[in-house]
Design an enzyme around this catalytic site. Structure first.
Site, PDB file in Angstrom:
ATOM      1  N   LYS A 279       0.830  -1.201   0.000  1.00  0.00           N
ATOM      2  CA  LYS A 279       0.000   0.000   0.000  1.00  0.00           C
ATOM      3  C   LYS A 279       0.869   1.257   0.000  1.00  0.00           C
ATOM      4  O   LYS A 279       2.022   1.217   0.439  1.00  0.00           O
ATOM      5  CB  LYS A 279      -0.890   0.018   1.253  1.00  0.00           C
ATOM      6  CG  LYS A 279      -1.971  -1.028   1.301  1.00  0.00           C
ATOM      7  CD  LYS A 279      -2.763  -0.911   2.605  1.00  0.00           C
ATOM      8  CE  LYS A 279      -3.847  -1.962   2.702  1.00  0.00           C
ATOM      9  NZ  LYS A 279      -4.953  -1.729   1.755  1.00  0.00           N
ATOM     10  N   GLU A 351      -6.634  -9.301   0.166  1.00  0.00           N
ATOM     11  CA  GLU A 351      -6.390 -10.449   1.040  1.00  0.00           C
ATOM     12  C   GLU A 351      -7.579 -10.822   1.915  1.00  0.00           C
ATOM     13  O   GLU A 351      -7.717 -11.975   2.329  1.00  0.00           O
ATOM     14  CB  GLU A 351      -5.172 -10.186   1.930  1.00  0.00           C
ATOM     15  CG  GLU A 351      -5.426  -9.409   3.217  1.00  0.00           C
ATOM     16  CD  GLU A 351      -5.995  -8.012   2.999  1.00  0.00           C
ATOM     17  OE1 GLU A 351      -6.808  -7.577   3.829  1.00  0.00           O
ATOM     18  OE2 GLU A 351      -5.629  -7.357   2.002  1.00  0.00           O
ATOM     19  N   ARG A 353     -10.707 -11.248   1.344  1.00  0.00           N
ATOM     20  CA  ARG A 353     -11.561 -12.297   0.769  1.00  0.00           C
ATOM     21  C   ARG A 353     -10.893 -13.665   0.833  1.00  0.00           C
ATOM     22  O   ARG A 353     -11.573 -14.690   0.888  1.00  0.00           O
ATOM     23  CB  ARG A 353     -11.944 -11.922  -0.658  1.00  0.00           C
ATOM     24  CG  ARG A 353     -10.801 -11.844  -1.641  1.00  0.00           C
ATOM     25  CD  ARG A 353     -11.107 -10.991  -2.854  1.00  0.00           C
ATOM     26  NE  ARG A 353     -11.107  -9.564  -2.512  1.00  0.00           N
ATOM     27  CZ  ARG A 353     -11.409  -8.603  -3.373  1.00  0.00           C
ATOM     28  NH1 ARG A 353     -11.741  -8.903  -4.610  1.00  0.00           N
ATOM     29  NH2 ARG A 353     -11.387  -7.342  -2.998  1.00  0.00           N
TER      30      ARG A 353
END
EC number: 3.4.11.1
Length: 495
Positions: A279, A351, A353
């Protein structure tokens, strides 16, 4: 703080009184009584412009003729027939702020006389308490100088007619339990990630068994999850030195011991750096809030045990971390889920899910009546709905309707998103059964569509709380949502 519902003659109240007045000189029923008791004192204040009735004005009166009260708080509420739920909340907040400045220890409130469209006294009282408790909340566990905890306000009394007191007392019971659940959810979510890791989350879950003898807790570590073939969940955790742990909180209080349980599954990424698909640095600290789904499930289970609702409910806190490391899973990896379906990883920052799909498969063993997962799942949901409504996706119409009704009852708002077969097309992979992302468009929906592949054996709903789980800026911190919504759903299910 102690809350109660009583009915006392205005002339006999010797503590502090809260009265509602409206614009254009309109008075609430008890404000009219006060005006008569004080020989037109309030009317004269209106005539000379001291009292406007405008929202935001709170006037403190003392030494009133024929009145024993220490203080009278005259609260401006705006136009009588146009007060919204949001304005009602602001009125309560302003009133409490003013009361705390006076060091009053006990107040008798008549603000429940404010009329709101399609709301009754039960709602007025309950919403007032939840608002008051939220205004008291502060998280200063890691500050050397603690916040001011010296408020002397220790009793808040709602003046209620005798025939309505039973309903008022029930509202107080519900509100206090939900407020406690919200507080615990906030505390866990606000905790820094160097403290709140998956083990800490599991320890919090285990503490619930001490809170209630109706609760049993089982914690699965990575060894146990590997034995269950939960390789999608475990892949996300590969880059972290902290072991993934999934906590299973069982609450059983249904009269029929064999009744199917309601299952709540909370995403518990105690920190999400995105993994190899790292990120941006800006606001990455807020990724400690990627476990707000699990925190909210914890809060709901706490409220549930406090209320001792006659239900069987199982709460799952799916805890792990997603960090970059030489052992991290990679874009291009193909994972085998607990269900047997394979997933091609196209982005390691999708991630949640991958954790939830195995948790949703795991809970099949409980033969659930229904399953609701709660997750800070997608930034796309924030783009679509902003920060006011949680996103709702469901495979069952009745379940969706019940959740939306609970959202409406509590003002813990949710908005339903579509879930049709076309979205599955975006999840096709050349090399596996599914891809873990569905492209740029409809990201909140394709994330839900991904999860739907693992929920075919029970009614299922998904709440994406990425936009509602925490606030940014000067009011930065967890909101505790959707504890109120889900607890109300369970209350409704218990009736």
């Amino acid at each position: 703080m102690k809350y109660s519902a009583k009915n006392t003659a205005l002339s006999q109240i010797d503590s502090n009184i809260i009265l509602a007045v409206f614009e254009d000189g309109e008075l609430s029923p008890t404000a009219m009584q006060f005006d008569q008791l004080s020989q037109g004192y309030l009317t004269r204040l209106i005539q000379v412009g001291e009292v406007s009735g405008k929202q935001g004005q709170v006037l403190i009166l003392r030494d009133i003729p024929n009145c024993q009260a220490q203080r009278i708080f005259i609260v401006g509420c705006g136009k009588k027939d146009k007060i919204t739920e949001r304005q009602y909340k602001q009125i309560i907040q302003k009133t409490i702020q003013t009361i705390l400045e006076t060091q009053a220890s006990e107040v008798v409130s008549f603000l429940n006389e404010i009329e709101l469209k399609n709301r009754d006294i039960h709602w007025n009282i309950r919403f007032a308490i939840e608002t008051i408790e939220a205004s008291f909340y502060q998280f200063d566990a890691f500050k050397t100088k603690k916040g001011d905890e010296n408020s002397v306000l220790n009793e808040f009394i709602f003046d209620v007619q005798p025939e309505l007191q039973q309903d008022a007392l029930l509202a107080i019971t519900y509100a206090q339990a939900i407020a406690l659940g919200v507080k615990h959810a906030k505390d866990i979510a606000n905790c820094p990630p160097n403290i709140c890791n998956p083990t800490y989350l599991a320890e919090q879950a285990q503490s619930l068994a001490k809170h209630s003898n109706l609760i049993n807790v089982q914690v699965l570590g990575e060894k146990e999850m590997a034995e269950l073939n939960m390789f999608s969940y475990l892949a996300v955790s590969q880059g972290s030195a902290n072991e993934a742990k999934m906590s299973v909180i069982e609450y059983r209080n249904h009269p029929d011991k064999n009744a199917k349980p309601i299952v709540l599954v909370g995403k518990g990424l105690t920190f999400d750096a995105g993994g190899i698909s790292l990120k941006p640095a800006d606001s990455m600290d807020e990724m400690k809030y990627d476990m707000c789904g699990a925190a909210s499930v914890f809060g709901v289970m706490y409220a549930l045990a406090t209320l001792q609702l006659p239900l069987n409910v199982i709460g799952v806190l799916a805890g792990c971390e997603n960090l970059p490391d030489g052992n991290s899973y990679r874009p291009g990896d193909i994972l085998t889920t607990m269900s047997g379906l394979t997933v091609e990883v196209l982005n390691t920052d999708a991630e949640g899910r991958l954790v939830l799909c195995d948790a949703l498969t795991y809970v099949e063993r409980f033969n659930p009546e229904l399953v609701i997962d709660v997750a800070t799942l997608t930034g796309a949901c924030v783009v679509a709905l902003g920060q006011h409504n949680s996103g709702l996706i469901a495979t069952d119409e009745k379940l969706a309707e019940k959740l939306l009704n609970a959202a409406e009852e509590t003002t813990d708002k949710a908005w339903r998103l579509p879930l049709s077969e076309e979205y599955q097309e975006q999840l096709k992979s050349n090399f596996a059964d599914l891809a873990n992302i569905g492209g740029r468009w409809g990201g909140a929906i394709t994330a839900g569509a991904f999860l739907a592949n693992f929920t075919k054996n029970y009614p299922w709903a998904h709440l994406d709380i990425a936009g509602t789980a925490w606030l940014q800026g000067t009011n930065k911190g967890a909101t505790g949502r959707p504890v109120s919504l889900l607890t109300q759903f369970l209350i409704n299910q218990s009736k």
